[in-house]
Write an enzyme that holds these catalytic residues in place. Structure first.
Site, PDB file in Angstrom:
ATOM      1  N   GLU A  92       0.467  -0.992   0.196  1.00 53.89           N
ATOM      2  CA  GLU A  92       0.107  -0.372   0.035  1.00 53.89           C
ATOM      3  C   GLU A  92       1.069   1.322   0.260  1.00 53.89           C
ATOM      4  OE1 GLU A  92      -4.079  -1.138   2.183  1.00 53.89           O
ATOM      5  OE2 GLU A  92      -2.195  -1.150   3.423  1.00 53.89           O
ATOM      6  N   GLU A 141      -3.603 -10.037   4.236  1.00 52.19           N
ATOM      7  CA  GLU A 141      -4.029  -9.151   5.170  1.00 52.19           C
ATOM      8  C   GLU A 141      -5.280  -9.810   5.610  1.00 52.19           C
ATOM      9  OE1 GLU A 141      -3.211  -6.985   3.539  1.00 52.19           O
ATOM     10  OE2 GLU A 141      -2.499  -5.219   4.141  1.00 52.19           O
TER      11      GLU A 141
HETATM   12  N1  CAA Z   1       4.710  -7.632  12.123  1.00 58.99           N
HETATM   13  C1  CAA Z   1       5.643  -7.932  13.358  1.00 58.99           C
HETATM   14  N2  CAA Z   1       6.351  -8.857  13.027  1.00 58.99           N
HETATM   15  C2  CAA Z   1       7.186  -9.762  11.145  1.00 58.99           C
HETATM   16  C3  CAA Z   1       5.571  -9.234  10.257  1.00 58.99           C
HETATM   17  C4  CAA Z   1       4.820  -8.237  10.523  1.00 58.99           C
HETATM   18  N3  CAA Z   1       4.007  -7.369   9.424  1.00 58.99           N
HETATM   19  N4  CAA Z   1       6.147  -9.712   9.037  1.00 58.99           N
HETATM   20  C5  CAA Z   1       7.177 -11.000   9.823  1.00 58.99           C
HETATM   21  N5  CAA Z   1       7.356 -11.051  11.519  1.00 58.99           N
HETATM   22  C6  CAA Z   1       8.326 -11.753  12.165  1.00 58.99           C
HETATM   23  C7  CAA Z   1       8.101 -12.797  12.431  1.00 58.99           C
HETATM   24  O1  CAA Z   1       7.026 -12.651  13.265  1.00 58.99           O
HETATM   25  C8  CAA Z   1       9.151 -13.100  12.740  1.00 58.99           C
HETATM   26  O2  CAA Z   1       9.898 -12.969  13.783  1.00 58.99           O
HETATM   27  P1  CAA Z   1      10.798 -14.169  14.877  1.00 58.99           P
HETATM   28  O3  CAA Z   1      11.473 -13.685  14.085  1.00 58.99           O
HETATM   29  O4  CAA Z   1      10.488 -12.708  16.156  1.00 58.99           O
HETATM   30  O5  CAA Z   1       9.852 -15.047  14.992  1.00 58.99           O
HETATM   31  C9  CAA Z   1      10.069 -12.506  12.055  1.00 58.99           C
HETATM   32  O6  CAA Z   1       9.029 -11.240  11.379  1.00 58.99           O
HETATM   33  C10 CAA Z   1      10.936 -13.480  10.447  1.00 58.99           C
HETATM   34  O7  CAA Z   1       9.607 -13.730  10.236  1.00 58.99           O
HETATM   35  P2  CAA Z   1       9.304 -15.482   9.285  1.00 58.99           P
HETATM   36  O8  CAA Z   1       9.923 -15.741  10.157  1.00 58.99           O
HETATM   37  O9  CAA Z   1       7.657 -15.376   8.913  1.00 58.99           O
HETATM   38  O10 CAA Z   1      10.418 -14.809   8.178  1.00 58.99           O
HETATM   39  P3  CAA Z   1      10.211 -15.085   6.481  1.00 58.99           P
HETATM   40  O11 CAA Z   1      11.247 -14.945   5.725  1.00 58.99           O
HETATM   41  O12 CAA Z   1       9.972 -17.080   6.439  1.00 58.99           O
HETATM   42  O13 CAA Z   1       8.817 -14.612   5.810  1.00 58.99           O
HETATM   43  C11 CAA Z   1       7.466 -12.611   5.589  1.00 58.99           C
HETATM   44  C12 CAA Z   1       9.036 -13.367   5.742  1.00 58.99           C
HETATM   45  C13 CAA Z   1       6.731 -13.019   4.014  1.00 58.99           C
HETATM   46  C14 CAA Z   1       7.592 -11.500   5.394  1.00 58.99           C
HETATM   47  C15 CAA Z   1       6.545 -13.675   6.709  1.00 58.99           C
HETATM   48  O14 CAA Z   1       6.239 -13.671   7.619  1.00 58.99           O
HETATM   49  C16 CAA Z   1       4.732 -12.630   6.810  1.00 58.99           C
HETATM   50  O15 CAA Z   1       4.198 -13.172   5.580  1.00 58.99           O
HETATM   51  N6  CAA Z   1       4.960 -11.893   7.142  1.00 58.99           N
HETATM   52  C17 CAA Z   1       3.337 -11.133   7.409  1.00 58.99           C
HETATM   53  C18 CAA Z   1       2.958  -9.809   6.092  1.00 58.99           C
HETATM   54  C19 CAA Z   1       2.126  -9.819   6.194  1.00 58.99           C
HETATM   55  O16 CAA Z   1       0.409 -10.345   6.721  1.00 58.99           O
HETATM   56  N7  CAA Z   1       1.574  -8.628   5.907  1.00 58.99           N
HETATM   57  C20 CAA Z   1       0.309  -7.425   6.442  1.00 58.99           C
HETATM   58  C21 CAA Z   1       0.661  -6.881   7.597  1.00 58.99           C
HETATM   59  S1  CAA Z   1      -0.910  -6.407   8.278  1.00 58.99           S
HETATM   60  C22 CAA Z   1      -1.008  -4.205   7.269  1.00 58.99           C
HETATM   61  O17 CAA Z   1      -0.314  -4.737   6.443  1.00 58.99           O
HETATM   62  C23 CAA Z   1      -3.145  -4.598   7.598  1.00 58.99           C
HETATM   63  C24 CAA Z   1      -2.906  -2.925   7.310  1.00 58.99           C
HETATM   64  O18 CAA Z   1      -3.194  -2.672   5.436  1.00 58.99           O
HETATM   65  C25 CAA Z   1      -3.159  -2.258   7.908  1.00 58.99           C
END
Ligand code: CAA
Length: 684
Positions: A105, A125
């Site tokens: 976004e 999301e």
């Molecule tokens: N917020 C906070 N922490 C996050 C995060 C996030 N969005 N995404 C990842 N992390 C943290 C994980 O909890 C993890 O922490 P730990 O090492 O302490 O366990 C660390 O980052 C690494 O994450 P992964 O182990 O999952 O690493 P990966 O390389 O396998 O994957 C990733 C990376 C693809 C970014 C995956 O973490 C992921 O899918 N994250 C979520 C992404 C997401 O859902 N984004 C949308 C958020 S909601 C939003 O943005 C709403 C809005 O419009 C307001």
């Protein structure tokens, strides 16, 4: 200016770089750093364009999920986006890794987007029970199409650069690995060409054809009704995209916000956020430091080419790891390998796999009738008949041939790994790797640590899960480990309710309405009543149905009759049998409403979960949730049994169990651990 941001000038281009490990999530500091950078560039008269990029493994991977449920400090994400959109300079997002959610976004606020070929963008999301709350639902259909936006946002899938370029999400894909250099060059070209400042919010051309007609949305809803069941987020996303078509941009944004807030306050989203972190927590084991070595697993041996062995093998083959498959007889070996080939062929037919990938997987199999062929493998998984004597004989044969350091794993569902380990001279190398059927599909891997299992061996088992795309949950030795043990109590109650006169259809309906794909009685018919009751001599409805050759879906129907389309109707024969068995056993008949039935079926699962925790079989309650979600398809929007118990209130669960105990006996005796938590006012 915060230290996580650097601001550099390259000619007339300002380069703003954010560095906030691990994934540049858009927490307060990051948001502030972006706004600071853009404000600085806005006041810099020598600057004509701004490139926004990130260091580390990814461009912003989304909002900081840890901030959800708290009051966020200004600048909030919509303010960041508005700062970027109102920038007087030309703006370019330069992306790598996984720009997701709020990250994408943020990029959509820029005039142009460039990315590495390996970048995957998305609005995931929905996996958190939410919708993109910072304009994503209003902008993606404007940029791509209503169809593409519905698909991408309700699925939450990651879109690779090439597709993103063709859909219009990206304007350019780099031709080298040097993102910053290419982004700066792109910025120079755009400035030189006096390129237009394209704001996605101002585009309406892709929406025009659907204005005034809800057809595309209604068709989408009815096509996906079954898959979307229970997921409020998917419905709200559809509504928000519909608003993008029907309302002016600003009003659409307000509608998006309302729908977002409804989700944010929902129990389903709280559950899905719990699952997000719980899934990532399972790998963390208190007595296994991060520095613990991991043994290389470059080749695997599998004993037994039956359904389980074959399914397990497929996980490794699909990950490119060679597998030696051992059977006692050539015929069984040939059959097992042909089943693997057929399974892959099904994937090829449905377009999920290429013919070349099938060939490459099959070429990794070495068939064998001789234990000596395991002499060089790094891991052997035994998947033979569930009998202690046979398992011990297999492990003793393995012990005689495998190299030092080879990990010996059993896929047992119920047996004692410690006892199996005694048949070897190397109990430190023995663990359980418990797969769930069908093993090539179900995402759970229970890693069972024996008393003597080496920490390095346990660590290797846990890390291996990621290679074969499973979620690992650690269990100590105990009957049924975690998932099978706790879920057994749902089956027992389903049987008991049937005998007490509750209609099997009602039982299935209650579980289906809770969110499972199928109820426990229909599930028995699917698995096969002969398989479920194997080895038991007890008089049960199952055994009576089997004695009439009613084996379930595969033969003559079971509890249900099935038509040629597998539509089921309750069988009058089965209903008569139920009455007969209940009368013979003297079971008192009861009536119960749906809430009562749900509590009867699922509170014993929670109770057993409390025992599993108390005994130290599972490390944490969230591990039990993940085991049930990944191993038994517990509905993710309920958060798993233990999370759900917290939302019901542990005191309510306890009181109901006590009531059931009074009525139906000690199958419901509350776990002392559950009683303790309630007495202390605590939760799981
Ligand atoms: N917020 C906070 N922490 C996050 C995060 C996030 N969005 N995404 C990842 N992390 C943290 C994980 O909890 C993890 O922490 P730990 O090492 O302490 O366990 C660390 O980052 C690494 O994450 P992964 O182990 O999952 O690493 P990966 O390389 O396998 O994957 C990733 C990376 C693809 C970014 C995956 O973490 C992921 O899918 N994250 C979520 C992404 C997401 O859902 N984004 C949308 C958020 S909601 C939003 O943005 C709403 C809005 O419009 C307001």
């Amino acid at each position: 200016m915060t230290t996580l941001q650097t601001y550099e000038i390259h000619g007339d281009v300002a380069l703003i770089t954010i560095d906030s490990p691990p994934v540049n999530a858009l927490g307060y500091d990051v948001r502030k750093a972006i706004v600071d950078g853009f404000e600085k560039a806005a006041g810099d008269s020598g600057v004509n364009a701004i490139v926004l990029t990130c260091k580390g493994r990814t461009f912003f991977a989304g909002a900081d999920i840890r901030e959800f449920g708290t009051t966020q400090k200004s600048p909030v994400l919509p303010e960041v986006i508005s700062t970027i959109e109102s920038s007087p300079k030309l703006t370019i997002a330069a992306m790598h890794g996984t720009p997701l959610g709020g990250g994408l976004e943020t990029a959509l606020a820029c005039h142009y987007r460039i990315a590495l070929p390996t970048t995957r963008v998305g609005l995931p999301e929905v996996h958190l029970g939410l919708l993109p709350g910072a304009g994503g639902t209003q902008k993606l259909p404007r940029l791509t199409s209503v169809e593409a936006a519905l698909d991408i946002i309700t699925s939450g899938r990651q879109v690779k650069s090439e597709e993103a370029l063709s859909l219009g999400i990206l304007d350019k894909v780099c031709s080298s690995e040097d993102l910053v250099k290419e982004a700066l060059g792109y910025a120079n070209d755009l400035v030189a060409d006096n390129a237009p400042r394209v704001l996605v919010r101002e585009r309406n051309d892709k929406l025009a054809e659907h204005k005034g007609s809800a057809e595309i949305f209604n068709t989408f809803r009815s096509k996906n009704a079954r898959r979307f069941r229970g997921f409020l987020a998917k419905e709200n996303i559809t509504k928000a995209i519909q608003a993008a078509v029907e309302l002016p941009f600003e009003e659409g944004l307000m509608r998006e916000r309302e729908l977002f807030m409804e989700l944010m306050e929902s129990r389903a989203s709280a559950a899905q956020r719990h699952v997000f972190f719980a899934e990532r927590e399972t790998i963390k084991i208190p007595d296994i430091p991060k520095t613990t070595p991991v043994r290389a697993i470059d080749s695997v041996g599998i004993v037994g080419a039956g359904t389980m062995g074959g399914g397990i093998a497929m996980n490794f083959l699909s990950a490119g790891i060679p597998v030696t498959m051992l059977e006692q007889k050539q015929e069984a070996l040939d059959h097992g390998i042909s089943v693997i080939q057929k399974n892959y062929q099904r994937s090829v037919k449905s377009g999920r796999m290429s013919e070349a990938a099938l060939e490459s997987c099959m070429s990794l199999i070495t068939p064998s009738l001789d234990y000596a062929d395991f002499s060089t493998v790094d891991l052997v998984i035994e998947a033979v008949f569930e009998t202690m004597e046979i398992k011990k004989a297999v492990f003793s044969s393995l012990d005689a041939v495998v190299k030092d350091g080879c990990i010996l794993a059993s896929n047992t569902s119920y047996l004692d790994i410690n006892e199996i380990a005694t048949s070897t001279s190397r109990p430190q190398d023995v663990i359980g790797l418990h797969f769930f059927s069908p093993a090539n599909i179900m995402p759970l891997l229970e890693v069972v640590r024996g008393e003597k299992s080496d920490l390095e061996v346990i660590n290797t088992g846990m890390r291996l899960a990621k290679t074969i795309r499973k979620t690992p949950v650690l269990s100590r030795v105990g009957w049924g480990f975690i998932a099978n043990r706790v879920m057994k109590f749902r089956s027992l109650q389903a049987d008991s309710l049937v005998l007490q006169g509750i209609n099997p259809e009602t039982i299935d309906k209650v579980i289906y309405d809770y969110g499972f794909a199928m109820g426990p009685i229909a599930m028995k018919d699917l698995v096969g009543l002969d398989v479920i009751g194997r080895g038991s001599t007890e008089l049960t409805v199952d055994s009576e149905l089997v004695s009439m050759d009613r084996l379930g879906q595969k033969k003559n129907g079971g509890y249900y009759d099935y038509d040629e389309n597998r539509q089921r109707t309750l069988s009058p024969i089965a209903m008569d049998l139920i009455k007969e068995v209940a009368a013979k056993k003297g079971v008192k008949q009861i009536t119960a409403d749906e809430d009562e039935i749900l509590a009867r079926l699922l509170y014993p699962v929670i109770n057993e979960g409390a025992k599993v925790l108390d005994e130290g079989i599972a490390l944490r309650s969230s591990d039990i949730d993940i085991a049930c979600i990944k191993g038994y398809n517990w509905p993710v929007y309920q958060g798993g049994p233990m999370f759900w118990a917290n939302t019901v209130g542990l005191d309510n669960v306890l009181n109901k169990l006590r009531e059931f105990e009074q009525q139906y006996g000690d199958a419901f005796t509350p776990s002392p651990y559950l009683e303790k938590l309630v007495a202390e006012g605590k939760e799981f």
